[in-house]
Each structure stands twice: as C-alpha cells, then as structure tokens.
Write an enzyme that holds these catalytic residues in place. Sequence first.
Site, PDB file in Angstrom:
ATOM      1  N   ASN A 117       0.839  -1.197   0.000  1.00  0.00           N
ATOM      2  CA  ASN A 117       0.000   0.000   0.000  1.00  0.00           C
ATOM      3  C   ASN A 117       0.872   1.245   0.000  1.00  0.00           C
ATOM      4  O   ASN A 117       2.099   1.173  -0.058  1.00  0.00           O
ATOM      5  CB  ASN A 117      -0.903   0.002   1.244  1.00  0.00           C
ATOM      6  CG  ASN A 117      -2.303  -0.499   0.956  1.00  0.00           C
ATOM      7  OD1 ASN A 117      -2.895  -0.154  -0.057  1.00  0.00           O
ATOM      8  ND2 ASN A 117      -2.838  -1.325   1.844  1.00  0.00           N
ATOM      9  N   ASP A 123      -2.546   2.580   4.964  1.00  0.00           N
ATOM     10  CA  ASP A 123      -3.222   2.169   3.739  1.00  0.00           C
ATOM     11  C   ASP A 123      -2.738   3.047   2.584  1.00  0.00           C
ATOM     12  O   ASP A 123      -1.552   3.296   2.460  1.00  0.00           O
ATOM     13  CB  ASP A 123      -4.744   2.216   3.929  1.00  0.00           C
ATOM     14  CG  ASP A 123      -5.465   1.223   3.047  1.00  0.00           C
ATOM     15  OD1 ASP A 123      -5.299   1.276   1.817  1.00  0.00           O
ATOM     16  OD2 ASP A 123      -6.221   0.381   3.574  1.00  0.00           O
TER      17      ASP A 123
END
Length: 308
Positions: free
Chosen positions: A162, A212
């Site tokens: 990510n 993320d």
Amino acid sequence: MTTTSPGPAATTPPLTVPEAVVLGDQRCLLGEGPTYDAASDTAWWFDILERRLYAARLGTGAISVHPLPFMASALAYVDDACQLLVTESGLVLRDTATGRLDVVASVEADNAVTRSNDARVHPSGTLWFSTMGLDAEPGAGTIYAFHAGSVVPLFPGITIPNAICFAPDGAIGYFADTAAGTLHRVRLDPGTGLPLEAPTVLHHHAGEGGLDGAVTDAEGLIWCAIWGGARLNAYSPEGEFHRSVPLPAKLTTCPVFVGPGFDRVLVTSAWYHMDDAARAADPHHGRTFLVDVGARGRAEPRVRLGGR
C-alpha cells in the site's frame, strides 16, 4: 531515518479542519484507488469487491457508476480519451467515452490467490502498482512497475502493499506493508521511476489501525489513510509524524488531492468485514469524503504506454 508513529495517547493534537463532506449516498464494500482528472474536474474511484467504477463530477456533484467484468482497484489517465485500469488479472485500457476494455498486459492472471491493490503514477509516466492475496495471505503481494510498455517486478513478498506515492521531484518512492506496519522509502531515477537501490524502512506505525493508501502534497508531505483509524496521518519525507486529520469513517482507505487548486482531499472508505453492530457504530462506513486538510496537492501524472 526510521521513526515510529505516536500511539493513541500522543501529545501532538490533530489538525482542526472543517467537517468532511460526504460525496453522494453510495457506500463501497471496499472503496479504493481514487484519482482525479483536472481537465474534466472528475474524480474516479473503485469498489473492488463489488466490481464497480465510480465517477464524480465535482463541480455539479453528479455521480455515475460503471459496472466492471472484473475486480479493479486503480486507474491512471493515458490521455483525454483513455484510462489504464489496474485489475485482478493485469492492466486494461478503458475508453472513457464508450467503456470499451482492451487488455494491455496480463499480470498474475493465472494466480487465483491474488488481486490488484494499490497504484500511483510516477512523474516520469511510469506506473507502480501492487497485488496482494485475496485473504491477505502472507507474502503473496508484489509491487510492479509498468515502464516503457513492459511490466517489471520491483518488490515481491509483501503481504499488503500500500501507500505507493512519490516525492514531487520523482527522486524518492514510498510504499508500505500494511500487515507489517512499515513505511518504506527508496531512491529512484527521476527520469524512469525505477529504483536505484534497495528500499529502507522510513517509519514504523504504532497504535490503532494500519497504513493504507497515500499521496504526497506539493511540499512533499506523505498523507496516508489509516485503515481502522478513521483518519489521515501526514508524515515528513524523513518519516516523522507531522499531524493527523480525523475522518468520519473507521476504515479509511486512500486519499487524492482534487479541485482546480488541488486544495481538497477526496478519501475513500470501506465496510469490509464489518458486522451489523460495527456498521451501526460507524454510520458513514463505506462512504467517500471531501475534506480540507490545509495542504495543497498537484495534478496526477499521466501514464505512458510504451512509445505512445
């Protein structure tokens, strides 16, 4: 330098920002991959698991939904007429007017364990994108580069790749392994977007949630959505925690700067694996937001298709 995020009791106060604006009534099971086309003032994002592509005309608020025949997680503009989609089986060209889909490159198409995940275009036009296990199988993910018409594996063996993003001058690349809680940096050739050395750990995330999707602003700060943390965290290029912006959904997934001045951030979210009680406690689960974080971004580069 390697630094660590402050935990929940951190003394650094969150930035006070205007209330986040909910963009439409749609909810994404797994919202991801937002990007913004300044020429048409349109933001795009995906619901990976529901196989949908969303488009929002920010000036009017109109939102359209485009069903897809596969799971896809990110896109980049090639030119005004075409987008390159990052999908579960590779890279696919999409005609923006007709929706026609044409395969450009197969990637892990014969691997039933993996799907696509994160992506971002380097200033040179090289696309970095990642794969991961459908159930986050350990070490199943890889970060690839699509450069000069070819797909090149860069960093294999990552569980949840990510936070792919780049310094404004293209000299540094960043990425995270959400499962390990590590944000990495790697020196790049600014002209190609390809690594010049092995990556190093820039930052260890501690406390609630995980690293993320991410994007850099015009000053080089790294703005990262915190999955499970209901916020964006900003980190310096040296990996130091800078500030935090609260958001109204717990499972925030990815940010992108939008608007004519790139002075707002669009953030996607999810309700993946949330039961009824968790969704009731998180009323904005899966929605997409616009928020002013007090920073300014820049246009997303267009991806280069070989000699095109």
